[in-house]
Design an enzyme around this catalytic site. Structure first.
Site, PDB file in Angstrom:
ATOM      1  N   LEU A 145       0.135   7.543  -1.848  1.00 10.65           N
ATOM      2  CA  LEU A 145      -0.752   6.648  -2.554  1.00 10.65           C
ATOM      3  C   LEU A 145      -1.006   5.483  -1.610  1.00 10.65           C
ATOM      4  O   LEU A 145      -0.064   4.973  -0.987  1.00 10.65           O
ATOM      5  CB  LEU A 145      -0.131   6.129  -3.857  1.00 10.65           C
ATOM      6  CG  LEU A 145      -0.138   7.051  -5.077  1.00 10.65           C
ATOM      7  CD1 LEU A 145       0.482   6.320  -6.271  1.00 10.65           C
ATOM      8  CD2 LEU A 145      -1.534   7.514  -5.425  1.00 10.65           C
ATOM      9  N   ASP A 146      -2.254   5.044  -1.503  1.00 15.67           N
ATOM     10  CA  ASP A 146      -2.585   3.945  -0.609  1.00 15.67           C
ATOM     11  C   ASP A 146      -1.755   2.707  -0.908  1.00 15.67           C
ATOM     12  O   ASP A 146      -1.269   2.509  -2.034  1.00 15.67           O
ATOM     13  CB  ASP A 146      -4.069   3.572  -0.734  1.00 15.67           C
ATOM     14  CG  ASP A 146      -4.997   4.720  -0.371  1.00 15.67           C
ATOM     15  OD1 ASP A 146      -4.552   5.613   0.360  1.00 15.67           O
ATOM     16  OD2 ASP A 146      -6.150   4.696  -0.828  1.00 15.67           O
ATOM     17  N   TYR A 147      -1.647   1.846   0.080  1.00 23.12           N
ATOM     18  CA  TYR A 147      -0.925   0.580  -0.047  1.00 23.12           C
ATOM     19  C   TYR A 147      -1.404  -0.213  -1.262  1.00 23.12           C
ATOM     20  O   TYR A 147      -0.602  -0.782  -1.996  1.00 23.12           O
ATOM     21  CB  TYR A 147      -1.151  -0.222   1.237  1.00 23.12           C
ATOM     22  CG  TYR A 147      -0.450  -1.562   1.297  1.00 23.12           C
ATOM     23  CD1 TYR A 147       0.911  -1.646   1.597  1.00 23.12           C
ATOM     24  CD2 TYR A 147      -1.156  -2.742   1.097  1.00 23.12           C
ATOM     25  CE1 TYR A 147       1.550  -2.869   1.669  1.00 23.12           C
ATOM     26  CE2 TYR A 147      -0.518  -3.976   1.167  1.00 23.12           C
ATOM     27  CZ  TYR A 147       0.833  -4.038   1.457  1.00 23.12           C
ATOM     28  OH  TYR A 147       1.464  -5.256   1.526  1.00 23.12           O
TER      29      TYR A 147
END
Length: 243
Positions: A102-104
């Site tokens: 999952l993206d930052y």
């Protein structure tokens, strides 16, 4: 006897697909001999080494985490930023890794495990495991705009698609839209790149469901072990889809 790549994946070192790459790259030894042939079978008595490190078989564990924004989906970060394994308590002694990313700046459901077979089931597109996101986007897309999501949006060398979508709400005054998007793939920054390519950048993104699993009962930064029933249900769902 088990296939070598399966044994490596079950040890918690990496996923099965990455294990296959390690084998073909000559990074794996069995009883001191480099093995590069996929499908090689080994027994429990064989000594397997990956990058010179002997495998230590662990019991498989599976955790569901509500990943908060501002945390890296990795076991380490060369910039010293907080990673998802930093959230885990001392009771998690196994070498777990996040399933996919999952993206930052993306929050939501994330699975962590040392079970490579389970990770492969969740990540491989052939299993068509639903990953459901809710995105707040800038703009008010039309039906014809959104229809392009199923056809695919070109982004670099990738064609990014949504399996399903629906509009949850629109704020015409603010010029924003809340979308629910279902994916089967999980390419790098998939939702953000897809929506940017369509002309509607994402302001906020959350993954709310992964297969049968939801975030019910968890707050950002919390996690829990999957029950044996949930693990079995996920395996059964993937097998039914393939059949």
């Amino acid at each position: 006897m088990e296939r070598l790549q399966k044994v490596i994946a079950q040890s918690g070192v990496t996923s099965r697909r990455k294990a296959e790459t390690l084998i073909t790259d000559g990074k794996v030894k069995v009883n001191g001999k480099v093995i590069t042939t996929l499908g090689t079978k080994v027994s429990r008595d064989d000594k397997v080494e990956v990058n010179g490190v002997p495998l230590e078989k662990e019991e498989p564990v599976h955790y569901l985490m509500y990943k908060p924004r501002g945390v890296i989906s990795s076991v380490k970060d060369d910039k010293g930023r907080k990673v998802v394994t930093d959230i885990l308590g001392e009771e998690v002694e196994e070498r777990v890794f996040p399933v996919g990313r999952l993206d930052y700046d993306t929050s939501g459901i994330l699975l962590l495990t040392n079970d490579g077979e389970f990770a492969n089931l969740l990540m491989h597109p052939r299993y068509k495991m639903d990953k459901i996101y809710v995105a707040k986007i800038k703009g008010l897309p039309t039906k014809s705009d959104l229809a392009k999501l199923k056809k695919g949006i070109k982004s670099g060398e990738d064609v990014l698609k949504a399996v399903r979508y629906r509009v949850l709400s629109q704020d015409r005054k603010a010029g924003t839209t809340i979308l629910e998007l279902t994916l089967h793939e999980g390419k790098n920054r998939h939702v953000r790149r897809m929506m940017e390519g369509l002309g509607f950048p994402v302001a906020k993104l959350k993954r709310e469901r992964y297969g049968l699993l939801t975030l019910d009962g968890l707050k950002p930064g919390e996690y829990r072990p999957l029950t044996p029933k949930e693990v079995k249900q996920m395996y059964n769902q993937g097998q039914k889809i393939v059949k």
